[in-house]
Write a protein that holds these residues in place. Structure first.
Motif, PDB file in Angstrom:
ATOM      1  N   ASP A 223       0.867  -1.185   0.000  1.00 49.67           N
ATOM      2  CA  ASP A 223       0.000   0.000   0.000  1.00 49.67           C
ATOM      3  C   ASP A 223       0.908   1.240   0.000  1.00 49.67           C
ATOM      4  N   ALA A 224       1.849   1.223  -0.935  1.00 53.62           N
ATOM      5  CA  ALA A 224       2.762   2.362  -1.125  1.00 53.62           C
ATOM      6  C   ALA A 224       3.411   2.813   0.187  1.00 53.62           C
ATOM      7  N   GLY A 225       3.772   1.856   1.027  1.00 52.73           N
ATOM      8  CA  GLY A 225       4.503   2.191   2.252  1.00 52.73           C
ATOM      9  C   GLY A 225       3.621   2.371   3.480  1.00 52.73           C
ATOM     10  N   TYR A 226       2.305   2.419   3.297  1.00 48.69           N
ATOM     11  CA  TYR A 226       1.408   2.473   4.463  1.00 48.69           C
ATOM     12  C   TYR A 226       1.213   1.069   5.056  1.00 48.69           C
ATOM     13  N   ASP A 227       2.107   0.176   4.697  1.00 49.88           N
ATOM     14  CA  ASP A 227       2.166  -1.168   5.259  1.00 49.88           C
ATOM     15  C   ASP A 227       3.598  -1.322   5.784  1.00 49.88           C
ATOM     16  N   VAL A 228       3.781  -0.963   7.048  1.00 54.65           N
ATOM     17  CA  VAL A 228       5.131  -0.772   7.581  1.00 54.65           C
ATOM     18  C   VAL A 228       5.657  -2.075   8.207  1.00 54.65           C
ATOM     19  N   ALA A 229       6.843  -2.481   7.788  1.00 51.60           N
ATOM     20  CA  ALA A 229       7.443  -3.703   8.327  1.00 51.60           C
ATOM     21  C   ALA A 229       8.516  -3.399   9.375  1.00 51.60           C
ATOM     22  N   ASP A 230       8.991  -2.155   9.424  1.00 46.90           N
ATOM     23  CA  ASP A 230       9.895  -1.725  10.494  1.00 46.90           C
ATOM     24  C   ASP A 230       9.703  -0.218  10.654  1.00 46.90           C
ATOM     25  N   TYR A 231       9.168   0.167  11.805  1.00 47.36           N
ATOM     26  CA  TYR A 231       8.835   1.579  12.006  1.00 47.36           C
ATOM     27  C   TYR A 231      10.060   2.458  12.226  1.00 47.36           C
ATOM     28  N   CYS A 232      11.200   1.832  12.485  1.00 46.26           N
ATOM     29  CA  CYS A 232      12.377   2.623  12.849  1.00 46.26           C
ATOM     30  C   CYS A 232      13.510   2.459  11.844  1.00 46.26           C
ATOM     31  N   ASP A 233      13.162   2.236  10.613  1.00 51.91           N
ATOM     32  CA  ASP A 233      14.216   2.165   9.596  1.00 51.91           C
ATOM     33  C   ASP A 233      13.652   2.657   8.261  1.00 51.91           C
ATOM     34  N   VAL A 234      14.561   2.962   7.354  1.00 49.84           N
ATOM     35  CA  VAL A 234      14.196   3.478   6.030  1.00 49.84           C
ATOM     36  C   VAL A 234      14.243   2.324   5.042  1.00 49.84           C
ATOM     37  N   ASP A 235      13.242   2.236   4.181  1.00 46.01           N
ATOM     38  CA  ASP A 235      13.273   1.196   3.154  1.00 46.01           C
ATOM     39  C   ASP A 235      14.392   1.523   2.163  1.00 46.01           C
ATOM     40  N   PRO A 236      15.169   0.512   1.751  1.00 42.85           N
ATOM     41  CA  PRO A 236      16.255   0.767   0.796  1.00 42.85           C
ATOM     42  C   PRO A 236      15.763   1.463  -0.477  1.00 42.85           C
ATOM     43  N   LEU A 237      14.498   1.280  -0.817  1.00 42.97           N
ATOM     44  CA  LEU A 237      13.921   1.980  -1.961  1.00 42.97           C
ATOM     45  C   LEU A 237      14.067   3.491  -1.821  1.00 42.97           C
ATOM     46  N   PHE A 238      14.012   3.970  -0.572  1.00 46.95           N
ATOM     47  CA  PHE A 238      14.043   5.414  -0.325  1.00 46.95           C
ATOM     48  C   PHE A 238      15.387   5.897   0.204  1.00 46.95           C
ATOM     49  N   GLY A 239      16.242   4.972   0.633  1.00 50.42           N
ATOM     50  CA  GLY A 239      17.556   5.392   1.131  1.00 50.42           C
ATOM     51  C   GLY A 239      17.872   4.763   2.470  1.00 50.42           C
ATOM     52  N   THR A 240      18.508   5.566   3.337  1.00 50.67           N
ATOM     53  CA  THR A 240      18.991   5.070   4.619  1.00 50.67           C
ATOM     54  C   THR A 240      18.632   6.071   5.714  1.00 50.67           C
ATOM     55  N   LEU A 241      18.838   5.647   6.947  1.00 49.31           N
ATOM     56  CA  LEU A 241      18.619   6.584   8.066  1.00 49.31           C
ATOM     57  C   LEU A 241      19.569   7.784   7.946  1.00 49.31           C
ATOM     58  N   ALA A 242      20.767   7.533   7.456  1.00 49.19           N
ATOM     59  CA  ALA A 242      21.704   8.659   7.282  1.00 49.19           C
ATOM     60  C   ALA A 242      21.150   9.657   6.262  1.00 49.19           C
ATOM     61  N   ASP A 243      20.522   9.147   5.207  1.00 51.59           N
ATOM     62  CA  ASP A 243      19.897  10.058   4.233  1.00 51.59           C
ATOM     63  C   ASP A 243      18.796  10.866   4.904  1.00 51.59           C
ATOM     64  N   PHE A 244      18.055  10.196   5.795  1.00 51.40           N
ATOM     65  CA  PHE A 244      16.979  10.919   6.482  1.00 51.40           C
ATOM     66  C   PHE A 244      17.557  12.032   7.351  1.00 51.40           C
ATOM     67  N   ASP A 245      18.627  11.702   8.091  1.00 49.78           N
ATOM     68  CA  ASP A 245      19.240  12.725   8.960  1.00 49.78           C
ATOM     69  C   ASP A 245      19.710  13.924   8.135  1.00 49.78           C
ATOM     70  N   GLU A 246      20.281  13.619   6.978  1.00 48.91           N
ATOM     71  CA  GLU A 246      20.737  14.724   6.106  1.00 48.91           C
ATOM     72  C   GLU A 246      19.574  15.578   5.640  1.00 48.91           C
ATOM     73  N   LEU A 247      18.478  14.903   5.309  1.00 46.57           N
ATOM     74  CA  LEU A 247      17.288  15.636   4.848  1.00 46.57           C
ATOM     75  C   LEU A 247      16.808  16.596   5.949  1.00 46.57           C
ATOM     76  N   VAL A 248      16.726  16.083   7.174  1.00 44.45           N
ATOM     77  CA  VAL A 248      16.235  16.921   8.277  1.00 44.45           C
ATOM     78  C   VAL A 248      17.177  18.099   8.500  1.00 44.45           C
ATOM     79  N   GLU A 249      18.457  17.813   8.452  1.00 42.74           N
ATOM     80  CA  GLU A 249      19.421  18.890   8.670  1.00 42.74           C
ATOM     81  C   GLU A 249      19.300  19.964   7.573  1.00 42.74           C
ATOM     82  N   ALA A 250      19.190  19.498   6.344  1.00 36.67           N
ATOM     83  CA  ALA A 250      19.088  20.453   5.225  1.00 36.67           C
ATOM     84  C   ALA A 250      17.791  21.254   5.317  1.00 36.67           C
TER      85      ALA A 250
END
Ligand code: GLC
Length: 561
Positions: free
Chosen positions: A81-108
């Motif tokens: 369901d386009a990601g509204y079916d979560v298999a791990d609430y505390c990690d990023v799907d490789p399709l979208f990147g990594t937690l480090a990518d998320f941290d960079e996004l927030v910082e930017a």
């Protein structure tokens, strides 16, 4: 609130204004831009947008003038369901990147002064989540099964589902599992796809896990959460049959929507957020009506915002719009909360198409080439721009959905084989579903995939005509929808319209006419052009051929001399 040739009929709302200036509560007046990561920008060129793509394009959001972004799910997920079916609430799907990518996004984003809200999906997980796999393995009566809603079936051998509820995506809301001995066993509840089992929120174990998930993202620096299906977590005790089993009528009272037990959950979350510095927020996706019930979600010790879907569902009709605006300001004002206006998101037909339909058109299940009464695109876009001018002039907060600032219409001609919405699949093609509002954005008219990436891949096909709607083209055209949005957001901020109060100039007829913070807002929903009062037009939803007249399906903001 001044004006020489004007009589004010009423002032309907002030608490928001008072609160916004008295405190640093940014969310009371914020314009928040929804990013649908799959379709925003694709840095790695695999055809699906990603976090690095977003980071690389944040300047466009700063230019637009939004205060915050809300990101739809990017968590580990089988993507049923386009990601509204979560298999791990505390990690990023490789399709979208990594937690480090998320941290960079927030910082930017923070460096640009843009806050970041993430999506939280607490009603259900993916069936691939470890917690659900453990529940299946542990068998009936186990603590693991009690995390979800497992029940024995009805009928002699449990062969009938435990009740008559239907999935929001069509078909029954229960799926039967095979037990360890290979025999058919218990059933589990899923208000959405069978790959999205509902949690049992009466179980403290579930409540505690979600407190941990909230902390995980708060500690990473997010500014808040958009809470998915926030009206669904509590189910009526005993799971009784529903006399009108179609779950898609979200607004009806039912044993699975808007049950009172949800409020205790949100009070606990609010207390947790209040322990964090920095004005973090909760926004409810709660399809609840009437507005006087929805406002329960935003009482002072619950969530901060709740999408005003009653407003979104209002047709292009002056009388109806006046009523919903009045009712909204009264209902939210009564609990000291802002109204959170919204016209489009990833679940509904884009308003640049929707508003062209007749008022009674049935659009909830999506539209496609065979939908009756398809509107004239130019009329629908005119109305959409006028509707946006009205929304952005109202006190409170407003959400924008990516692409609406380009005037994107709903994509209709998606080949059947490319459609991905589970609603399309589960209804065997009877419902078009939501793919038409999820097509990747056009950035550069001459780019591959219209600038979405540099490989030309796209998880949903982009209409060729969207090249003319590309952001780079619109930036150069002062009459474009993009420039109109940018101007509206700048003026909204300059005049602090989000913190204002409304006074109605007219309370009947096809013309909406109101004031907020000295700006007069006039919207023509009638069938002929009207004369404008004296004053300077500071924003117009369409170029005005005659500066003294407002054409049909258009709106202006005016400053009176
Ligand atoms: C919400 C989301 C929608 C999703 C559903 C199930 O309504 O906005 O996209 O399909 O919840 O999680």
């Amino acid at each position: 609130m001044k004006g020489k040739h004007v009589t004010m009929t009423s002032i309907e709302h002030a608490p928001n204004a008072a609160r916004a200036t008295a405190t640093a509560e940014w969310w009371r007046t914020a314009v928040i831009y929804q990013i649908y990561p799959r379709s925003f920008a694709d840095a790695n060129g695999d055809g699906v947008g990603d976090l690095r793509g977003i980071t690389g394009r944040l300047d466009a959001i700063a230019e637009l003038g939004a205060d915050a972004v809300w990101l739809s799910p990017f968590y580990t997920s089988p993507q049923n369901d386009a990601g509204y079916d979560v298999a791990d609430y505390c990690d990023v799907d490789p399709l979208f990147g990594t937690l480090a990518d998320f941290d960079e996004l927030v910082e930017a984003a923070h460096a640009l002064g843009i806050r970041v809200i993430v999506d939280l999906v607490p009603n259900h997980s993916s069936s691939e989540h470890r917690w659900f796999r453990e529940a299946l393995a542990a068998g009936p009566g186990s603590a693991e099964r009690s995390r979800y809603i497992f029940r024995d079936g009805r009928g002699e051998a449990g062969e009938l589902p435990p009740n008559n509820w239907q999935s929001t995506f069509d078909g029954r809301a229960w799926t039967r599992v095979a037990e360890a001995d290979g025999q058919p066993g218990q059933w589990y509840l899923h208000l959405f796809d069978s790959s999205q089992p509902d949690f049992d929120w009466s179980n403290r174990w579930v409540q505690e896990r979600f407190l941990e998930i909230l902390r995980f993202w708060l500690d990473r620096g997010v500014d808040g959460f958009r809470v998915d299906v926030a009206h669904g977590l509590d189910k009526e005790h005993g799971l009784p049959d529903y006399d009108q089993p179609d779950l898609t009528d979200f607004f009806r009272p039912s044993p699975h929507w808007a049950q009172p037990g949800v409020h205790a959950i949100y009070r606990e979350w609010r207390a947790l957020l209040d322990d964090y510095a920095g004005d973090r927020v909760l926004c409810a996706e709660a399809w609840v009506s009437p507005l006087t019930s929805l406002s329960d979600w935003v009482r002072p010790d619950e969530m901060h915002q709740a999408f005003n879907f009653v407003y979104l569902a209002t047709s292009w009709d002056a009388e109806e719009l006046r009523r919903v605006i009045r009712d909204s300001l009264a209902a939210f004002g009564a609990v000291g909360a802002p109204s959170t206006w919204v016209l489009s998101n990833h679940d509904v037909v884009r308003h640049a198409t929707r508003l062209g339909f007749a008022a009674d058109a049935e659009l909830f299940h999506g539209i496609g080439p065979s939908t009756p009464g398809l509107p004239d695109p130019a009329t629908a876009l005119r109305r959409a721009r006028a509707a946006t001018a009205l929304m952005l002039a109202l006190p409170g907060s407003a959400y924008l959905y990516q692409g609406e600032e380009l005037g994107l219409p709903e994509a209709l001609d998606i080949p059947d084989a490319d459609r991905q919405d589970p609603a399309w699949r589960r209804s065997a093609g009877e419902r078009y579903g939501r793919d038409g509002c999820r097509v990747p954005l056009p950035w550069e008219a001459d780019g591959t995939a219209i600038g979405f990436n540099d490989t030309g891949l796209s998880w949903l096909p982009q209409p060729e005509q969207w090249r003319t709607l590309a952001r780079d083209r619109q930036r150069l055209d002062p009459a474009s929808t993009l420039r109109f949005y940018e101007r509206a957001l700048r003026l909204r901020r300059e005049h602090a319209l989000g913190a204002g109060a409304i006074a109605w100039e007219r309370t009947s007829g096809d013309v909406m006419d109101l004031r907020n913070q000295g700006i007069r807002v006039i919207v023509n929903l009638g069938d002929h052009a009207i004369a404008l009062p004296a004053g300077t037009v500071v924003l117009s939803s369409v170029p005005l051929d005659d500066p003294a007249r407002l054409p049909v399906d258009a709106a202006v903001w005016m400053r009176e001399e």
